[in-house]
Design an enzyme around this catalytic site. Structure first.
Site, short mmCIF file in Angstrom:
data_model
loop_
_atom_site.label_atom_id
_atom_site.label_comp_id
_atom_site.label_asym_id
_atom_site.label_seq_id
_atom_site.Cartn_x
_atom_site.Cartn_y
_atom_site.Cartn_z
N GLY A 63 0.76 -1.13 0.07
CA GLY A 63 -0.06 0.09 0.38
C GLY A 63 0.67 1.08 0.15
CD GLU A 78 -7.47 20.88 7.35
OE1 GLU A 78 -6.65 20.94 6.42
OE2 GLU A 78 -8.21 21.79 7.82
CB ILE A 117 0.05 10.74 2.40
CG1 ILE A 117 -0.88 9.82 1.85
CG2 ILE A 117 1.48 10.90 1.86
CD1 ILE A 117 -1.26 9.96 0.27
CB ALA A 139 1.95 2.73 5.03
CD GLU A 169 -8.08 7.91 -4.47
OE1 GLU A 169 -9.49 8.50 -4.51
OE2 GLU A 169 -7.96 7.15 -5.07
CB ALA A 170 -7.05 14.84 -0.44
CB THR A 225 -3.02 14.94 8.41
OG1 THR A 225 -3.90 14.26 8.93
CG2 THR A 225 -3.01 16.52 8.47
CE LYS A 258 -5.87 19.32 -0.35
NZ LYS A 258 -5.98 18.28 0.66
#
Length: 500
Positions: free
Chosen positions: A19, A341, A345, A21, A54-55, A343, A83
């Site tokens: 994944g 928010e 990733i 991480a 994804e953000a 956070t 973004k």
């Protein structure tokens, strides 16, 4: 009882789980230390990943810079868009919206932040909205974007998390990481030291290691189930414990911001990519049920569904230790804060950088373990406070969910920040904290806190001088935004490899 371990060099690193991480860890380790280490990553095609992170926020650009990742290649591979911030809709109250944008707002004075001059301008009737003085916010509202000289535009990405993991896998394998397919069926430990010695797979293979990185997600197979590290539950502050995710076809141009739309018992995300839109609803099962959440989401999305909706369960909080023995948890195995928010990733990235800075090549030190855990705890708690702020400071009282959120007892650290801003307009950034002063200001103003006073430095400007000061800032921003191309066209040309 664990005895004092003998220090021995760390040469074999085993990453449990892929994944986002797992492959970010593999990329970071292999790019920086790959020539010194034997790195293996265990991943099973049968075990899915959460895959909804994804953000992102601008700190990911720093990670990519350290990895020397080409931005155009990355964006083309992951179908990414740019973004500039997050649009918070219905958060202050129903039909009242604001944007938390990246970058800075206005110009600070050494004695006082820009918000004090803006506040004085509002009192005198010569200032516009706070967002009028932020380039990223105005560009986002106009759906415009371009790279500017001297990093003049602060931005992050929306991206396909599944494609990102595959992109990083190819990157990592070029630097020597070996991927091993299989499910972990047993974790072997040294009974004297308590350290992990090997992972046995369903194929019968055993992977021995000196250091084990737990990227097994919410299961926490190594850090929790094997090493016995307890989980600290924060659901008394953060009520949401579930999410339903759904991908849909794009039906309009991608906007350069994430949408976060508050609902009766949670909030909906909308993340526009080049080829599709990521949608989801984060909610609390104390206040609603899965069926109602799914209906709420389905009624609010546009475009043809590309998948069967799936429900994800989680407990907001953190591991009481992120590093124990020779096991380090990174990603969801170390803790989880809902993606309000973006956070998730960032916390993976911070764990990787912290590991790089304290990598135990000559042997694991308890002092390093303690420092690593202290830094991880400190960092996630400040992010936790920032997320709680969105729920507690609201004028909404229309459902039990929002009434309870508005009346909860806050962590003392957050209560102090709110009181300080409400009374004086002051915000002070804690050292090494993720969110800078402008983020706190945008959210507190957006949620409805207007300071009772401002710094006296702002009183030294007369009306004409203050109007000129504010007008120069907003005028420069408006002229810049007017020259920017549309976000959609810029992405199409930039990701085609032809530049702009």
């Amino acid at each position: 009882m664990e005895q004092q371990r003998q220090k021995k060099p760390v040469r074999r690193v085993v990453i449990a789980g892929g994944g986002t991480a797992g492959w970010m860890v593999a990329a970071g380790l292999s790019k920086s230390l790959g020539k010194l280490l034997d790195i293996k990553l265990i991943e099973s095609e049968e075990i899915g990943t959460v895959g909804v992170g994804e953000a992102t926020i601008p700190t990911l650009l720093n990670f990519h810079h350290l990895m020397e990742i080409n931005e155009q290649e990355f964006m083309a591979e992951t179908m990414a868009t740019f973004k500039l911030g997050i649009s918070f809709e219905n958060w202050r109250n129903v039909n009242e919206d604001y944007i938390h944008s990246f970058g800075t707002t206005g110009t600070d004075h050494w004695t006082a932040g820009f918000q004090h001059f803006w506040h004085k301008g509002r009192e005198r009737g010569i200032a516009g909205d706070y967002g009028d003085y932020c380039l990223e916010l105005k560009a986002g509202l106009k759906n415009r974007f371009a790279h500017l000289p001297n990093n003049g535009m602060n931005y992050a990405y929306h991206m396909d998390a599944g494609r990102y993991a595959k992109f990083l896998r190819r990157f990592s394998e070029r630097y020597g990481v070996q991927r091993v397919e299989g499910k972990i069926v047993e974790v072997r430990k040294n009974l004297l030291s308590g350290d992990i010695t090997a992972l046995r797979l369903d194929s019968g293979a055993e992977l021995e290691g000196d250091l084990f990185i737990d990227c097994t997600g919410f299961r926490g197979l190594l850090i929790g189930q094997t090493m016995g590290v307890e989980y600290e539950d924060w659901s008394h502050w953060l009520f949401n414990d579930s999410a339903v995710a759904l991908q849909t076809k794009s039906v309009r141009d991608a906007v350069p911001y994430t949408r976060s739309i508050a609902r009766d018992a949670g909030w909906q995300w909308q993340i526009p990519l080049q080829h599709r839109v990521g949608n989801g609803l984060v909610y609390s099962t104390r206040y609603t049920d899965d069926e109602t959440a799914l209906r709420t989401l389905q009624a609010a999305v546009d475009g043809e569904p590309l998948m069967t909706p799936r429900v994800i369960r989680f407990t907001p909080g953190q591991r009481k230790q992120t590093w124990k023995g020779n096991c380090i948890a990174i990603g969801l195995a170390s803790g989880f804060l809902e993606p309000i928010e973006s956070t998730s990733i960032h916390l993976i990235q911070r764990g990787i950088i912290r590991l790089m800075q304290m990598f135990p090549q000559d042997g694991i030190s308890q002092a390093d373990i303690d420092e690593f855990n202290q830094q991880a705890d400190y960092e996630i708690q400040h992010i936790r406070d920032f997320i709680i702020l969105h729920y507690n400071v609201t004028n909404r009282r229309d459902t039990p969910y929002w009434r309870d959120a508005a009346t909860m007892k806050l962590p003392p650290s957050l209560q102090h920040r709110i009181d300080l801003f409400r009374d004086t307009g002051r915000v002070f950034r804690v050292p090494n904290e993720l969110f800078a002063e402008n983020s706190w200001i945008q959210v507190m103003l957006g949620q409805g806190i207007l300071p009772a006073s401002h710094h006296q430095t702002a009183d030294l400007m007369g009306d004409e001088e203050l109007a000129r000061f504010l007008g120069n800032i907003s005028g420069t921003i408006d002229r810049t935004v007017a020259q920017l191309p549309s976000h959609q066209k810029y992405v199409e040309q930039y990701c085609s490899g032809t530049g702009w």
